[in-house]
Design a protein around this motif. Structure first.
Motif, PDB file in Angstrom:
ATOM      1  N   ILE A 113       0.834  -1.213   0.000  1.00  0.00           N
ATOM      2  CA  ILE A 113       0.000   0.000   0.000  1.00  0.00           C
ATOM      3  C   ILE A 113       0.867   1.260   0.000  1.00  0.00           C
ATOM      4  O   ILE A 113       0.533   2.267  -0.632  1.00  0.00           O
ATOM      5  N   LEU A 114       2.011   1.219   0.665  1.00  0.00           N
ATOM      6  CA  LEU A 114       2.946   2.349   0.645  1.00  0.00           C
ATOM      7  C   LEU A 114       3.502   2.574  -0.749  1.00  0.00           C
ATOM      8  O   LEU A 114       3.577   3.703  -1.238  1.00  0.00           O
ATOM      9  N   LEU A 115       3.882   1.475  -1.421  1.00  0.00           N
ATOM     10  CA  LEU A 115       4.421   1.572  -2.778  1.00  0.00           C
ATOM     11  C   LEU A 115       3.356   2.119  -3.727  1.00  0.00           C
ATOM     12  O   LEU A 115       3.630   2.999  -4.548  1.00  0.00           O
ATOM     13  N   ALA A 116       2.117   1.618  -3.594  1.00  0.00           N
ATOM     14  CA  ALA A 116       1.014   2.070  -4.453  1.00  0.00           C
ATOM     15  C   ALA A 116       0.758   3.563  -4.270  1.00  0.00           C
ATOM     16  O   ALA A 116       0.583   4.306  -5.247  1.00  0.00           O
ATOM     17  N   GLY A 117       0.748   4.025  -3.008  1.00  0.00           N
ATOM     18  CA  GLY A 117       0.528   5.447  -2.726  1.00  0.00           C
ATOM     19  C   GLY A 117       1.598   6.318  -3.350  1.00  0.00           C
ATOM     20  O   GLY A 117       1.308   7.391  -3.926  1.00  0.00           O
ATOM     21  N   MET A 118       2.843   5.878  -3.283  1.00  0.00           N
ATOM     22  CA  MET A 118       3.958   6.634  -3.847  1.00  0.00           C
ATOM     23  C   MET A 118       3.854   6.712  -5.370  1.00  0.00           C
ATOM     24  O   MET A 118       4.090   7.749  -5.980  1.00  0.00           O
ATOM     25  N   VAL A 119       3.498   5.590  -5.999  1.00  0.00           N
ATOM     26  CA  VAL A 119       3.341   5.528  -7.452  1.00  0.00           C
ATOM     27  C   VAL A 119       2.269   6.521  -7.909  1.00  0.00           C
ATOM     28  O   VAL A 119       2.452   7.266  -8.865  1.00  0.00           O
ATOM     29  N   LEU A 120       1.129   6.563  -7.186  1.00  0.00           N
ATOM     30  CA  LEU A 120       0.021   7.457  -7.550  1.00  0.00           C
ATOM     31  C   LEU A 120       0.391   8.929  -7.378  1.00  0.00           C
ATOM     32  O   LEU A 120      -0.014   9.779  -8.178  1.00  0.00           O
ATOM     33  N   LEU A 121       1.162   9.257  -6.338  1.00  0.00           N
ATOM     34  CA  LEU A 121       1.595  10.643  -6.118  1.00  0.00           C
ATOM     35  C   LEU A 121       2.472  11.145  -7.254  1.00  0.00           C
ATOM     36  O   LEU A 121       2.288  12.259  -7.770  1.00  0.00           O
ATOM     37  N   VAL A 122       3.429  10.318  -7.678  1.00  0.00           N
ATOM     38  CA  VAL A 122       4.325  10.698  -8.788  1.00  0.00           C
ATOM     39  C   VAL A 122       3.525  10.860 -10.073  1.00  0.00           C
ATOM     40  O   VAL A 122       3.720  11.803 -10.835  1.00  0.00           O
ATOM     41  N   CYS A 123       2.576   9.947 -10.301  1.00  0.00           N
ATOM     42  CA  CYS A 123       1.713  10.002 -11.485  1.00  0.00           C
ATOM     43  C   CYS A 123       0.939  11.321 -11.534  1.00  0.00           C
ATOM     44  O   CYS A 123       0.876  11.983 -12.571  1.00  0.00           O
ATOM     45  N   ALA A 124       0.345  11.709 -10.395  1.00  0.00           N
ATOM     46  CA  ALA A 124      -0.449  12.951 -10.314  1.00  0.00           C
ATOM     47  C   ALA A 124       0.410  14.176 -10.612  1.00  0.00           C
ATOM     48  O   ALA A 124      -0.012  15.090 -11.329  1.00  0.00           O
ATOM     49  N   LYS A 125       1.643  14.193 -10.101  1.00  0.00           N
ATOM     50  CA  LYS A 125       2.541  15.338 -10.307  1.00  0.00           C
ATOM     51  C   LYS A 125       2.908  15.498 -11.783  1.00  0.00           C
ATOM     52  O   LYS A 125       2.885  16.599 -12.343  1.00  0.00           O
ATOM     53  N   ILE A 126       3.230  14.380 -12.463  1.00  0.00           N
ATOM     54  CA  ILE A 126       3.610  14.460 -13.885  1.00  0.00           C
ATOM     55  C   ILE A 126       2.398  14.858 -14.730  1.00  0.00           C
ATOM     56  O   ILE A 126       2.515  15.665 -15.648  1.00  0.00           O
ATOM     57  N   ALA A 127       1.220  14.286 -14.416  1.00  0.00           N
ATOM     58  CA  ALA A 127       0.002  14.611 -15.160  1.00  0.00           C
ATOM     59  C   ALA A 127      -0.308  16.100 -15.041  1.00  0.00           C
ATOM     60  O   ALA A 127      -0.683  16.760 -16.012  1.00  0.00           O
ATOM     61  N   LEU A 128      -0.122  16.653 -13.839  1.00  0.00           N
ATOM     62  CA  LEU A 128      -0.372  18.074 -13.599  1.00  0.00           C
ATOM     63  C   LEU A 128       0.561  18.941 -14.441  1.00  0.00           C
ATOM     64  O   LEU A 128       0.136  19.934 -15.041  1.00  0.00           O
ATOM     65  N   GLU A 129       1.828  18.541 -14.509  1.00  0.00           N
ATOM     66  CA  GLU A 129       2.807  19.297 -15.296  1.00  0.00           C
ATOM     67  C   GLU A 129       2.470  19.281 -16.784  1.00  0.00           C
ATOM     68  O   GLU A 129       2.713  20.244 -17.498  1.00  0.00           O
ATOM     69  N   LEU A 130       1.905  18.165 -17.265  1.00  0.00           N
ATOM     70  CA  LEU A 130       1.524  18.081 -18.675  1.00  0.00           C
ATOM     71  C   LEU A 130       0.319  18.961 -18.989  1.00  0.00           C
ATOM     72  O   LEU A 130       0.186  19.488 -20.091  1.00  0.00           O
ATOM     73  N   LEU A 131      -0.562  19.128 -17.988  1.00  0.00           N
ATOM     74  CA  LEU A 131      -1.798  19.901 -18.197  1.00  0.00           C
ATOM     75  C   LEU A 131      -1.601  21.401 -18.018  1.00  0.00           C
ATOM     76  O   LEU A 131      -2.256  22.205 -18.681  1.00  0.00           O
ATOM     77  N   LEU A 132      -0.683  21.788 -17.112  1.00  0.00           N
ATOM     78  CA  LEU A 132      -0.470  23.216 -16.852  1.00  0.00           C
ATOM     79  C   LEU A 132       0.350  23.870 -17.955  1.00  0.00           C
ATOM     80  O   LEU A 132       1.168  23.225 -18.611  1.00  0.00           O
ATOM     81  N   THR A 133       0.139  25.164 -18.162  1.00  0.00           N
ATOM     82  CA  THR A 133       0.935  25.911 -19.145  1.00  0.00           C
ATOM     83  C   THR A 133       2.360  26.053 -18.618  1.00  0.00           C
ATOM     84  O   THR A 133       2.559  26.492 -17.487  1.00  0.00           O
ATOM     85  N   PRO A 134       3.378  25.662 -19.412  1.00  0.00           N
ATOM     86  CA  PRO A 134       4.756  25.771 -18.921  1.00  0.00           C
ATOM     87  C   PRO A 134       5.199  27.217 -18.741  1.00  0.00           C
ATOM     88  O   PRO A 134       4.656  28.123 -19.379  1.00  0.00           O
ATOM     89  N   SER A 135       6.177  27.452 -17.836  1.00  0.00           N
ATOM     90  CA  SER A 135       6.667  28.808 -17.586  1.00  0.00           C
ATOM     91  C   SER A 135       7.383  29.368 -18.817  1.00  0.00           C
ATOM     92  O   SER A 135       7.358  30.558 -19.089  1.00  0.00           O
ATOM     93  N   GLU A 136       8.034  28.471 -19.589  1.00  0.00           N
ATOM     94  CA  GLU A 136       8.685  28.885 -20.839  1.00  0.00           C
ATOM     95  C   GLU A 136       7.948  28.213 -21.980  1.00  0.00           C
ATOM     96  O   GLU A 136       7.952  27.003 -22.106  1.00  0.00           O
ATOM     97  N   LEU A 137       7.308  29.036 -22.829  1.00  0.00           N
ATOM     98  CA  LEU A 137       6.485  28.490 -23.898  1.00  0.00           C
ATOM     99  C   LEU A 137       7.312  27.979 -25.071  1.00  0.00           C
ATOM    100  O   LEU A 137       6.843  27.204 -25.885  1.00  0.00           O
TER     101      LEU A 137
END
Length: 303
Positions: free
Chosen positions: A271-295
């Motif tokens: 369950i610890l490993l699963a939680g860590m995997v999901l946190l990293v996934c959410a962070k990368i997905a967020l970065e793909l969706l947000l407008t980058p600081s340098e276009l």
């Protein structure tokens, strides 16, 4: 204390790199994962180019996994025969993965593909592991007896081999396929593939959790080393300075992680490993969706 990374062409704090290596080393010892699924995205976050992060991360995975494996060998929790079958598939997969990585690099799409692979694989595997682990914890609290392993379609396949350490008598085909898939991911995503291999060994092959961790590390060492060699000779994206800093932290962290892992139950580890995997996934997905600081970015495109 800033240190300049020649291949990455960026300056990064040396203590930050040592800390990242240490964290990933702890995970490696605890869960039997190379830690690349966490290390490579963390390198993205501190400004390392994805192509360099993928190739260099594999170096640190080798060191952290080797350190963790030594501790498991002392406890006799490594199935060397199963590890060898997984490894044979893994080396074939790694060669295919590096070829795919080079092809995408010529198209200029490698950065996007690496990030998308992380979101898809981490999301699916993290979600499935989290649900299964929660159910297992609930049953353990209720005091329900653990389910006996059922025979499934895997047990009907030909080319059977006896794996004494794991207490299994199954076909070599599923472990070889799992190893091959992990090898492809190791090359494309800069991961050891433990976050896929560990669940596959537990749920698909039916191996006991205590043997899975050490056996996974055994296979990861060789696949990650082979991947690094291929990237270094074909892409020239291995940053030696970055690798050394990460390795120093990782080797120390892996010893702490192995000691911690023995104090936790199998369900808690999962369950610890699963939680860590999901946190990293959410962070990368967020970065793909947000407008980058340098276009815009300046980069040379291969013709």
């Amino acid at each position: 204390m800033q240190i300049y990374l020649p291949i990455s062409e960026v300056a990064v704090n040396a203590f930050l790199l040592l800390g990242l290596g240490g964290i990933v080393g702890i995970l490696s010892g605890m869960f039997g994962v190379g830690g690349g699924f966490l290390l490579t995205p963390l390198l993205f976050f501190i400004g390392i180019p994805p192509a360099v992060a993928v190739a260099t991360g594999a170096n640190q995975i080798v060191a952290a996994s080797f350190s963790g494996l030594l501790a498991h060998l002392r406890r006799k929790t490594v199935d060397l025969r199963m590890g060898t079958v997984l490894l044979a598939g893994g080396l074939v997969g790694a060669a295919i993965g590096v070829w795919l990585f080079n092809y995408l690099k010529t198209l200029g799409q490698v950065d996007l593909l690496v990030r998308l692979c992380y979101v898809v694989f981490l999301g699916i595997i993290g979600g499935l592991m989290f649900i299964e682990s929660l159910n297992a914890l609930r049953k353990a609290r209720r005091g329900a007896p653990p389910k006996r392993r059922k025979h499934n379609w895997i047990h009907a396949l030909p080319l059977k081999m006896r794996f004494r350490t794991s207490g299994l008598y199954i076909s070599v085909i599923p472990p070889a396929i799992v190893g091959c898939a992990v090898g492809v991911l190791a090359a494309v995503m800069g991961v050891g593939g433990g976050f896929i291999m560990v669940p596959a060994m537990i749920y698909l092959l039916g191996m006991p959790t205590k043997v899975v961790v050490g056996t996974s590390l055994f296979q990861i060492i060789f696949v990650a080393a082979f991947t690094t060699l291929l990237h270094a000779t074909t892409n020239y994206t291995v940053d030696v300075v970055l690798a050394v800093m990460l390795i120093l932290g990782g080797v120390v962290g892996a010893q702490f992680g192995t000691a911690l892992g023995t104090k936790l139950k199998a369900e808690q580890l999962r369950i610890l490993l699963a939680g860590m995997v999901l946190l990293v996934c959410a962070k990368i997905a967020l970065e793909l969706l947000l407008t980058p600081s340098e276009l815009y970015s300046l980069a040379t495109v291969a013709h």
